[in-house]
Motif scaffolding. Sequence first.
Motif, short mmCIF file in Angstrom:
data_model
loop_
_atom_site.label_atom_id
_atom_site.label_comp_id
_atom_site.label_asym_id
_atom_site.label_seq_id
_atom_site.Cartn_x
_atom_site.Cartn_y
_atom_site.Cartn_z
N MET A 1 -7.03 -7.67 3.60
CA MET A 1 -5.64 -7.78 3.20
C MET A 1 -5.42 -9.15 2.57
O MET A 1 -5.87 -10.16 3.09
CB MET A 1 -4.74 -7.61 4.42
N GLN A 67 4.89 4.66 -10.83
CA GLN A 67 5.10 3.46 -10.02
C GLN A 67 6.39 2.73 -10.41
O GLN A 67 6.52 1.54 -10.19
CB GLN A 67 3.91 2.51 -10.18
N TYR A 104 -0.63 -6.96 -1.26
CA TYR A 104 -1.43 -6.47 -0.14
C TYR A 104 -2.28 -5.30 -0.60
O TYR A 104 -2.04 -4.72 -1.66
CB TYR A 104 -0.54 -6.07 1.05
N ASP A 106 -3.24 -1.57 -0.25
CA ASP A 106 -2.74 -0.30 0.26
C ASP A 106 -3.93 0.63 0.43
O ASP A 106 -4.46 1.17 -0.54
CB ASP A 106 -1.72 0.28 -0.72
N ALA A 108 -3.90 3.45 2.16
CA ALA A 108 -3.46 4.77 2.59
C ALA A 108 -4.22 5.91 1.92
O ALA A 108 -4.32 7.00 2.45
CB ALA A 108 -1.96 4.93 2.34
N ARG A 109 -4.78 5.66 0.75
CA ARG A 109 -5.52 6.70 0.03
C ARG A 109 -7.00 6.73 0.40
O ARG A 109 -7.76 7.52 -0.15
CB ARG A 109 -5.38 6.48 -1.47
N GLY A 120 -8.08 2.91 -2.55
CA GLY A 120 -7.11 1.87 -2.23
C GLY A 120 -6.72 1.11 -3.47
O GLY A 120 -7.41 1.12 -4.48
N ALA A 123 -1.04 -3.38 -3.85
CA ALA A 123 0.36 -3.03 -3.91
C ALA A 123 1.18 -4.31 -3.70
O ALA A 123 0.62 -5.35 -3.34
CB ALA A 123 0.70 -1.98 -2.86
N SER A 125 4.97 -6.04 -2.24
CA SER A 125 6.23 -5.99 -1.51
C SER A 125 7.08 -7.13 -2.04
O SER A 125 6.58 -8.25 -2.22
CB SER A 125 5.94 -6.16 -0.02
#
Length: 146
Positions: A1, A67, A104, A106, A108-109, A120, A123, A125
């Motif tokens: 990360m 996106q 960061y 991501d 999730a994939r 990944g 991404a 924030s």
Amino acid sequence: MIKGRMRIEMGTAFADGLFAMAVEPEVDFDKRQSGANDTQKRDKDTGERMWVVRCVDGDEDAQKRGQAELKVTIVAPVQPVLPDALPGTPFRPVEFENLTVFPYVDGARCKGSGHPQCRGRVAYSFRATGMRSPARGAHSATTKAA
């Protein structure tokens, strides 16, 4: 990360403009799960309420990649007010004050532990201290009670 945050100018982050759609309290899912009456998330440093501004990026490439929608978190004691819509449209151009980006990974994939199965991506924030109309003064001072 990837850790850390970085201040970024609106024109650098959103060269084609940014349009606000809604402001809503950010939900603290742990509080909600515990049955608390007030489930709004609070900033760890200040204890102030956290608000999420849902936006659409004006960048056509981001729209093509799916996106274009993003959220910007504002820490404030009361709910920030959206800028006025452009006359005759539902579009609300917005600029954020003291915009900060948190990159960061991501994951999730990602499925499994091998690189070929991981899709990944980096991404972002976003966080700000207030918002305003690009053509007007600050809206962070004009707020409504939560």
